[in-house]
Scaffold this motif. Sequence first.
Motif, PDB file in Angstrom:
ATOM      1  N   GLY A 167     -12.904  33.043  34.818  1.00 23.25           N
ATOM      2  CA  GLY A 167     -13.676  34.242  34.332  1.00 23.25           C
ATOM      3  C   GLY A 167     -14.696  33.911  33.089  1.00 23.25           C
ATOM      4  O   GLY A 167     -15.741  34.465  32.893  1.00 23.25           O
ATOM      5  N   TRP A 168     -14.489  32.734  32.518  1.00 22.24           N
ATOM      6  CA  TRP A 168     -15.313  32.328  31.633  1.00 22.24           C
ATOM      7  C   TRP A 168     -16.375  31.374  31.980  1.00 22.24           C
ATOM      8  O   TRP A 168     -17.239  31.092  31.209  1.00 22.24           O
ATOM      9  CB  TRP A 168     -14.375  31.483  30.569  1.00 22.24           C
ATOM     10  CG  TRP A 168     -13.500  32.358  29.399  1.00 22.24           C
ATOM     11  CD1 TRP A 168     -12.132  32.765  30.015  1.00 22.24           C
ATOM     12  CD2 TRP A 168     -13.705  32.825  28.454  1.00 22.24           C
ATOM     13  NE1 TRP A 168     -11.632  33.654  28.909  1.00 22.24           N
ATOM     14  CE2 TRP A 168     -12.726  33.587  27.983  1.00 22.24           C
ATOM     15  CE3 TRP A 168     -14.786  32.770  27.699  1.00 22.24           C
ATOM     16  CZ2 TRP A 168     -12.780  34.215  26.669  1.00 22.24           C
ATOM     17  CZ3 TRP A 168     -14.845  33.189  26.371  1.00 22.24           C
ATOM     18  CH2 TRP A 168     -13.720  34.006  25.600  1.00 22.24           C
ATOM     19  N   ILE A 169     -16.548  31.104  33.246  1.00 20.30           N
ATOM     20  CA  ILE A 169     -17.463  30.109  33.688  1.00 20.30           C
ATOM     21  C   ILE A 169     -18.987  30.694  33.540  1.00 20.30           C
ATOM     22  O   ILE A 169     -19.634  30.029  32.873  1.00 20.30           O
ATOM     23  CB  ILE A 169     -17.332  29.687  35.283  1.00 20.30           C
ATOM     24  CG1 ILE A 169     -16.131  28.942  35.279  1.00 20.30           C
ATOM     25  CG2 ILE A 169     -18.468  28.887  35.943  1.00 20.30           C
ATOM     26  CD1 ILE A 169     -15.635  28.644  36.828  1.00 20.30           C
ATOM     27  N   PRO A 170     -19.110  31.873  33.875  1.00 17.21           N
ATOM     28  CA  PRO A 170     -20.280  32.409  33.538  1.00 17.21           C
ATOM     29  C   PRO A 170     -20.895  32.583  31.910  1.00 17.21           C
ATOM     30  O   PRO A 170     -21.749  32.146  31.550  1.00 17.21           O
ATOM     31  CB  PRO A 170     -20.441  34.089  34.004  1.00 17.21           C
ATOM     32  CG  PRO A 170     -19.193  33.934  35.042  1.00 17.21           C
ATOM     33  CD  PRO A 170     -18.372  33.014  34.610  1.00 17.21           C
ATOM     34  N   LEU A 171     -19.704  32.485  31.096  1.00 18.72           N
ATOM     35  CA  LEU A 171     -19.770  32.828  29.646  1.00 18.72           C
ATOM     36  C   LEU A 171     -20.404  31.398  29.117  1.00 18.72           C
ATOM     37  O   LEU A 171     -21.136  31.268  28.207  1.00 18.72           O
ATOM     38  CB  LEU A 171     -19.008  33.303  29.082  1.00 18.72           C
ATOM     39  CG  LEU A 171     -18.256  34.814  29.412  1.00 18.72           C
ATOM     40  CD1 LEU A 171     -17.026  35.206  28.943  1.00 18.72           C
ATOM     41  CD2 LEU A 171     -19.289  35.557  29.008  1.00 18.72           C
ATOM     42  N   VAL A 172     -19.570  30.241  29.743  1.00 18.93           N
ATOM     43  CA  VAL A 172     -19.789  28.869  29.384  1.00 18.93           C
ATOM     44  C   VAL A 172     -21.344  28.561  29.845  1.00 18.93           C
ATOM     45  O   VAL A 172     -21.726  27.675  29.046  1.00 18.93           O
ATOM     46  CB  VAL A 172     -18.733  27.868  29.476  1.00 18.93           C
ATOM     47  CG1 VAL A 172     -17.249  28.225  28.712  1.00 18.93           C
ATOM     48  CG2 VAL A 172     -18.564  27.811  31.099  1.00 18.93           C
ATOM     49  N   ALA A 173     -21.691  28.782  30.732  1.00 23.66           N
ATOM     50  CA  ALA A 173     -22.887  28.548  31.323  1.00 23.66           C
ATOM     51  C   ALA A 173     -23.986  29.198  30.525  1.00 23.66           C
ATOM     52  O   ALA A 173     -24.984  28.608  30.033  1.00 23.66           O
ATOM     53  CB  ALA A 173     -23.252  29.156  32.796  1.00 23.66           C
ATOM     54  N   GLY A 174     -23.787  30.252  29.910  1.00 25.80           N
ATOM     55  CA  GLY A 174     -24.600  31.150  28.976  1.00 25.80           C
ATOM     56  C   GLY A 174     -24.678  30.339  27.638  1.00 25.80           C
ATOM     57  O   GLY A 174     -25.807  30.007  27.135  1.00 25.80           O
ATOM     58  N   LEU A 175     -23.433  29.844  27.366  1.00 21.18           N
ATOM     59  CA  LEU A 175     -23.408  29.040  25.894  1.00 21.18           C
ATOM     60  C   LEU A 175     -24.169  27.805  26.316  1.00 21.18           C
ATOM     61  O   LEU A 175     -24.972  27.173  25.358  1.00 21.18           O
ATOM     62  CB  LEU A 175     -21.962  28.706  25.672  1.00 21.18           C
ATOM     63  CG  LEU A 175     -21.658  27.619  24.646  1.00 21.18           C
ATOM     64  CD1 LEU A 175     -22.240  27.861  23.281  1.00 21.18           C
ATOM     65  CD2 LEU A 175     -20.212  27.736  24.627  1.00 21.18           C
ATOM     66  N   ALA A 176     -24.118  27.090  27.229  1.00 16.46           N
ATOM     67  CA  ALA A 176     -24.567  25.820  27.574  1.00 16.46           C
ATOM     68  C   ALA A 176     -26.154  25.939  27.700  1.00 16.46           C
ATOM     69  O   ALA A 176     -26.926  25.331  27.016  1.00 16.46           O
ATOM     70  CB  ALA A 176     -24.100  25.214  28.835  1.00 16.46           C
TER      71      ALA A 176
END
Length: 249
Positions: free
Chosen positions: A80-89
């Motif tokens: 569930g964190w994948i979209p959030l770490v994509a935003g971070l990156a």
Amino acid sequence: MDLPRAAAVAARLDIVAQSPSTNAQLRASADGAPHLTVLLTDHQTAGRGRLDRTWVTPPGSALAISVLLRDLPADPESRGWIPLVAGLAMADAVAAQLPGREVGVKWPNDVLVDGRKICGILAEATADAVIVGSGVNTAMTAAQLPVETATSFAALGATADTDRLVADYVSALNGWIATLGTGKDAERVHAAVTARCLTIGRRVRVELPAEGELRGVATRLDEDGRLVVDADGAEHPISAGDVVHVRAI
């Protein structure tokens, strides 16, 4: 486009002159494609966002990037964190080229510069992978921006180094995905996402499809990446899939 730095980072880099949707096109050709296959174009004709929202951008004005992720966290809850770490990156990649600007992530999936949207992100699961798509406003002029709350490199008086942007984004995304999991690694990822999240600490109005709206203060992200809103003395964890809009008030 000639993108040698991006090609060195991606396991496979496919650049197409035009695509209706890079996410859909990558999904259709994903069989046998390795982890970190990247498909991109600067002419996407039927872009899709969260909740099946669509948009069209003038040719050459924005970059559509889709990344195939196969090396996923073993713990399904971490995904569930994948979209959030994509935003971070992506926020980090954009910030590297826009020094002095406030760059951050509006939960759950927008990258903002000085409070205006420069990029949207959509993560979609397949049977054995996740495809993360992003659309970055690069050469879009101020007159071409679809809404007043949008921005672009060009509108900010900057010229995007596309090769560097893609390479920085894909490299960081791969690194954060590899770190997702449990224990101290997970804590480090969560802390980094939280530090980039512009929504936390702000009073927000959350539009929910079935329950009207919720007004309160966004206080934190929980262990599943949900936004926790404090309203009327109670904490309400909000899932990205249950939200129509989250707006600062």
